[in-house]
Enzyme design. Structure first.
Site, mmCIF file in Angstrom:
data_model
loop_
_atom_site.group_PDB
_atom_site.id
_atom_site.type_symbol
_atom_site.label_atom_id
_atom_site.label_comp_id
_atom_site.label_asym_id
_atom_site.label_seq_id
_atom_site.Cartn_x
_atom_site.Cartn_y
_atom_site.Cartn_z
ATOM 1 N N TRP A 1 -7.929 -0.080 -11.837
ATOM 2 C CA TRP A 1 -7.161 0.362 -13.007
ATOM 3 C C TRP A 1 -5.874 1.065 -12.623
ATOM 4 C CZ3 TRP A 1 -6.603 5.413 -12.093
ATOM 5 C CH2 TRP A 1 -7.605 6.049 -11.344
ATOM 6 N N ASN A 2 -5.697 1.440 -11.364
ATOM 7 C CA ASN A 2 -4.581 2.363 -11.085
ATOM 8 C C ASN A 2 -3.199 1.700 -11.096
ATOM 9 O OD1 ASN A 2 -5.138 1.100 -8.651
ATOM 10 N ND2 ASN A 2 -4.766 2.920 -7.415
ATOM 11 N N LYS B 1 -10.503 -10.677 -12.824
ATOM 12 C CA LYS B 1 -11.279 -9.738 -13.633
ATOM 13 C C LYS B 1 -10.627 -8.371 -13.481
ATOM 14 C CE LYS B 1 -14.115 -6.684 -13.085
ATOM 15 N NZ LYS B 1 -13.605 -5.749 -14.091
ATOM 16 N N PRO B 2 -9.829 -7.963 -14.464
ATOM 17 C CA PRO B 2 -9.180 -6.652 -14.356
ATOM 18 C C PRO B 2 -10.185 -5.529 -14.609
ATOM 19 C CG PRO B 2 -8.652 -7.663 -16.471
ATOM 20 C CD PRO B 2 -9.517 -8.652 -15.724
ATOM 21 N N ALA B 3 -9.799 -4.312 -14.251
ATOM 22 C CA ALA B 3 -10.664 -3.156 -14.512
ATOM 23 C C ALA B 3 -10.898 -3.027 -16.019
ATOM 24 C CB ALA B 3 -10.015 -1.894 -13.971
ATOM 25 N N SER C 1 -12.629 0.431 -4.720
ATOM 26 C CA SER C 1 -13.249 1.416 -3.833
ATOM 27 C C SER C 1 -13.969 0.743 -2.664
ATOM 28 C CB SER C 1 -14.245 2.250 -4.633
ATOM 29 O OG SER C 1 -15.243 1.405 -5.161
ATOM 30 N N GLU D 1 -8.949 -4.842 -0.211
ATOM 31 C CA GLU D 1 -8.001 -3.711 -0.221
ATOM 32 C C GLU D 1 -8.762 -2.519 -0.769
ATOM 33 O OE1 GLU D 1 -5.022 -3.701 1.003
ATOM 34 O OE2 GLU D 1 -4.605 -5.833 1.231
ATOM 35 N N LEU D 2 -9.210 -1.639 0.122
ATOM 36 C CA LEU D 2 -10.176 -0.615 -0.288
ATOM 37 C C LEU D 2 -9.574 0.797 -0.261
ATOM 38 C CD1 LEU D 2 -13.187 -2.208 1.639
ATOM 39 C CD2 LEU D 2 -12.371 -2.697 -0.666
ATOM 40 N N ARG E 1 3.141 10.129 -6.471
ATOM 41 C CA ARG E 1 3.348 8.817 -7.092
ATOM 42 C C ARG E 1 2.045 8.412 -7.768
ATOM 43 N NH1 ARG E 1 2.860 3.560 -4.249
ATOM 44 N NH2 ARG E 1 3.704 1.963 -5.614
ATOM 45 N N CYS F 1 -4.317 4.515 -3.665
ATOM 46 C CA CYS F 1 -5.049 4.401 -2.403
ATOM 47 C C CYS F 1 -4.223 4.919 -1.238
ATOM 48 C CB CYS F 1 -5.418 2.939 -2.173
ATOM 49 S SG CYS F 1 -3.993 1.855 -2.280
ATOM 50 N N GLU G 1 -11.762 10.704 -1.241
ATOM 51 C CA GLU G 1 -10.477 10.329 -1.832
ATOM 52 C C GLU G 1 -10.271 11.225 -3.052
ATOM 53 O OE1 GLU G 1 -10.643 6.097 -2.725
ATOM 54 O OE2 GLU G 1 -8.518 5.936 -2.296
ATOM 55 N N SER H 1 5.219 0.939 -0.138
ATOM 56 C CA SER H 1 4.840 -0.312 -0.802
ATOM 57 C C SER H 1 6.068 -1.197 -0.979
ATOM 58 C CB SER H 1 4.243 -0.024 -2.183
ATOM 59 O OG SER H 1 3.151 0.842 -2.042
HETATM 60 P P1 NAP Z 1 -13.777 0.407 -8.334
HETATM 61 O O1 NAP Z 1 -14.697 1.280 -9.084
HETATM 62 O O2 NAP Z 1 -14.205 -0.067 -6.996
HETATM 63 O O3 NAP Z 1 -13.447 -0.809 -9.288
HETATM 64 C C1 NAP Z 1 -12.555 -1.818 -8.911
HETATM 65 C C2 NAP Z 1 -12.890 -3.084 -9.657
HETATM 66 O O4 NAP Z 1 -14.196 -3.517 -9.275
HETATM 67 C C3 NAP Z 1 -12.923 -2.931 -11.169
HETATM 68 O O5 NAP Z 1 -12.432 -4.103 -11.757
HETATM 69 C C4 NAP Z 1 -14.412 -2.774 -11.446
HETATM 70 O O6 NAP Z 1 -14.800 -3.150 -12.741
HETATM 71 C C5 NAP Z 1 -14.990 -3.718 -10.423
HETATM 72 N N1 NAP Z 1 -16.389 -3.468 -10.093
HETATM 73 C C6 NAP Z 1 -17.053 -2.287 -10.099
HETATM 74 N N2 NAP Z 1 -18.321 -2.484 -9.699
HETATM 75 C C7 NAP Z 1 -18.468 -3.804 -9.453
HETATM 76 C C8 NAP Z 1 -19.547 -4.622 -9.017
HETATM 77 N N3 NAP Z 1 -20.746 -4.119 -8.761
HETATM 78 N N4 NAP Z 1 -19.335 -5.939 -8.871
HETATM 79 C C9 NAP Z 1 -18.128 -6.471 -9.125
HETATM 80 N N5 NAP Z 1 -17.063 -5.755 -9.540
HETATM 81 C C10 NAP Z 1 -17.225 -4.428 -9.697
HETATM 82 O O7 NAP Z 1 -12.360 1.106 -8.082
HETATM 83 P P2 NAP Z 1 -11.412 1.782 -9.158
HETATM 84 O O8 NAP Z 1 -11.985 3.116 -9.502
HETATM 85 O O9 NAP Z 1 -11.080 0.853 -10.258
HETATM 86 O O10 NAP Z 1 -10.076 1.950 -8.300
HETATM 87 C C11 NAP Z 1 -9.868 2.992 -7.450
HETATM 88 C C12 NAP Z 1 -10.176 2.595 -6.017
HETATM 89 O O11 NAP Z 1 -9.361 1.476 -5.662
HETATM 90 C C13 NAP Z 1 -9.816 3.670 -5.031
HETATM 91 O O12 NAP Z 1 -10.830 3.771 -4.061
HETATM 92 C C14 NAP Z 1 -8.523 3.157 -4.408
HETATM 93 O O13 NAP Z 1 -8.271 3.667 -3.127
HETATM 94 C C15 NAP Z 1 -8.749 1.697 -4.402
HETATM 95 N N6 NAP Z 1 -7.474 0.987 -4.307
HETATM 96 C C16 NAP Z 1 -7.142 0.377 -3.122
HETATM 97 C C17 NAP Z 1 -5.929 -0.272 -2.993
HETATM 98 C C18 NAP Z 1 -5.545 -0.919 -1.703
HETATM 99 O O14 NAP Z 1 -4.603 -1.716 -1.720
HETATM 100 N N7 NAP Z 1 -6.203 -0.654 -0.589
HETATM 101 C C19 NAP Z 1 -5.037 -0.305 -4.069
HETATM 102 C C20 NAP Z 1 -5.392 0.310 -5.256
HETATM 103 C C21 NAP Z 1 -6.621 0.950 -5.362
HETATM 104 P P3 NAP Z 1 -14.967 -2.035 -13.888
HETATM 105 O O15 NAP Z 1 -13.617 -1.588 -14.205
HETATM 106 O O16 NAP Z 1 -15.634 -2.736 -14.990
HETATM 107 O O17 NAP Z 1 -15.812 -0.941 -13.283
#
Ligand code: NAP
Length: 486
Positions: free
Chosen positions: A158-159, A182-184, A237, A258-259, A286, A292, A389, A449
């Site tokens: 979502w970020n 599949k977006p958040a 995550s 990308e975690l 930012r 992340c 984090e 970025s």
């Molecule tokens: P998240 O909880 O891991 O969710 C990311 C996506 O995965 C969402 O679309 C979520 O859907 C989906 N998801 C959750 N559980 C799932 C499952 N069991 N099976 C399949 N899909 C699933 O992360 P977030 O809170 O949205 O984003 C924050 C995290 O993203 C942070 O850790 C950040 O560091 C990381 N991030 C990394 C990068 C990079 O480039 N390395 C860039 C941006 C963000 P729902 O929305 O329905 O839960």
């Protein structure tokens, strides 16, 4: 100003599958909220497994024709997407702010950043090359033929509601792959708007499918278990990334992950402190710190600790907090209450262990999910925020006295996404660049970025790169032909 939701007509708040905008098969919907007010802003379709597989049907049916579409044509459609996004950037930005909470200035930045991926990969689409050479022993030739990997499944956070999808969709289309995103669940609207724009510019049906759902686990598992899916690209995550990697293993899928991150930002005593302060503000604030690559730990060399800390705290304290759509706001709402609670607990934990709050640190009352810019000093090494984090506007400052010491601390984490170093000494900067266990390093810069640079982490921050020339390689397989030619 008009309602930002006006840009997305009700018929486009549904699933984009093939040539249709349709309701979920079971008729379910879910609501999207403005995180700054908690109020409902839209209702979107809540897909189940049947819908996910229908999207895969569409992506699979469109695959052969899209792969065979001349690269120039694919490139032109990506350019048209870039132009449309650029022309409509204000609408995109307002939609991003509404559903995600970031200030409008930041959302404008994301709109431009997201659009750039389409321009960059429009240029890459026509530069996919194989090679032809004589085998070292002679007697035959080696020919390599790059081919699109096939239908791709994208799961995004979502970020950055636009950019995280754009940096997957653009290279995939450039390479000749079809996609299901599949977006958040908290921020599905911007991705639907992007799909609508791509429909308008003429991207063929089935090439870009968008499936919104509250049932991510079920829907994504079914997609990964289907042998027609050939690639998973996930941003989110590390915790969820591990789950998806296990699922992807069953079909030996290609994956890009990308975690999460835990970036150290290192300010050396010889740094230009004005540059270091600007860099630290960007790297920390930012996207309200919900990034992340946000600076999670700020290490300052002892001789400049006092001056840097005082000036940084002053700047953090001067930021204004409010609804992202209001004028003059620097810090918008966080994504949800759970996020505010987590950050509040991390601050309380640090304070209980001896940290001092210089600025902020008090969770406000009232509607919306806000947390003030916060600076902590004397943060002990066992404070949880140095390992977790933070994902919010909280900056722990820790002093250091030697490069070896700070390098060891910076690397003492499972993550390895990015590090930041501020120094005027070139050799020192290069030693940190070589020594930091990260996929990226910002040297005298807090903003790294760039669609033309390879973004990605090492260790448990991920696998693979997004953006740059490497970005398109993630979507290409190589067939090698041995040609007999004595
Ligand atoms: P998240 O909880 O891991 O969710 C990311 C996506 O995965 C969402 O679309 C979520 O859907 C989906 N998801 C959750 N559980 C799932 C499952 N069991 N099976 C399949 N899909 C699933 O992360 P977030 O809170 O949205 O984003 C924050 C995290 O993203 C942070 O850790 C950040 O560091 C990381 N991030 C990394 C990068 C990079 O480039 N390395 C860039 C941006 C963000 P729902 O929305 O329905 O839960």
């Amino acid at each position: 100003m008009s309602d930002p939701m006006n840009v997305l007509a009700p018929e486009h708040r549904r699933l984009r599958i093939g040539d249709a905008w349709r309701d979920a098969a079971g008729g379910a919907t879910f609501v999207v909220e403005d995180p700054a007010t908690g109020k409902t802003i839209a209702e979107v379709a809540d897909a189940d497994v049947v819908d996910g597989l229908a999207a895969l049907d569409a992506a699979s049916e469109a695959m052969a024709e899209w792969a065979a579409t001349p690269p120039r044509k694919r490139s032109e459609l990506l350019t048209a997407t870039y132009r449309a996004l650029t022309e409509r950037s204000e609408e995109v930005a307002r939609l991003i702010t509404l559903e995600m909470g970031k200030p409008l200035a930041e959302a404008r930045g994301e709109a431009a950043y997201g659009a750039e991926f389409f321009r960059w990969f429009a240029e890459e689409a026509v530069r996919v090359e194989g090679r032809y050479n004589t085998a070292p022993a002679g007697g035959y030739r080696i020919l390599t033929v790059p081919k699109p990997v096939g239908p791709c499944v994208f799961v995004t956070p979502w970020n950055f509601p636009l950019a995280m999808g754009a940096r997957k969709i653009a290279p995939a289309l450039a390479a000749g792959c079809t996609t299901i995103t599949k977006p958040a669940a908290q921020t599905p609207l911007t991705m639907l708007f992007l799909a609508r724009i791509m429909e308008e510019v003429g991207v063929p049906p089935g090439v870009v499918n968008v499936v919104t759902t509250k049932r991510a686990g079920e829907v994504v598992s079914a997609l990964l278990a289907d042998r027609r899916t050939r690639k998973l690209s996930f941003t989110g995550s590390t915790e969820v990334g591990r789950v998806l990697l296990r699922q992807a293993a069953d079909n030996v899928l290609r994956t890009s992950m990308e975690l999460g991150g835990n970036a150290a930002l290192i300010v050396c005593a010889d740094a230009d402190l004005d540059v270091a302060l600007d860099g630290a503000m960007v790297a920390k604030m930012r996207n309200i710190g919900e990034s992340c690559i946000a600076a999670n730990r700020i290490y300052v060399e002892e001789p400049v600790r006092e001056e840097f800390t005082a000036r940084f705290a002053e700047r953090m304290g001067a930021l204004s907090v409010g609804h992202g759509l209001d004028d003059g706001v620097d810090v918008g709402a966080l994504i949800d209450e759970a996020s505010v609670t987590k950050i509040d607990e991390l601050v309380a934990d640090a304070v209980n262990r001896g940290a001092r709050v210089l600025v902020g640190g008090e969770r406000p009352d009232g509607p919306g999910h806000f947390y003030p810019p916060t600076v902590l000093v004397d943060v002990p090494e066992d404070a949880r925020m140095l390992e977790a984090e933070i994902f919010g506007p909280v900056a722990p400052i820790i002093s250091f006295t030697s490069d070896d010491e700070v390098m060891a601390k910076a690397n003492d984490t499972e993550h390895g996404l990015v590090g930041y170093v501020f120094t005027r000494d070139l050799q020192r900067a290069l030693r940190f660049t070589e020594g930091l266990e990260t996929g990226m390093v910002g040297i005298n810069r807090g903003l790294i970025s760039d669609p033309s640079a390879p973004f990605g982490g090492v260790k448990q921050s991920g696998i693979g790169k997004e953006g740059s020339h490497e970005g398109i390689l993630e979507y290409l397989d190589v067939t090698y032909a041995a040609i007999d030619l004595p």
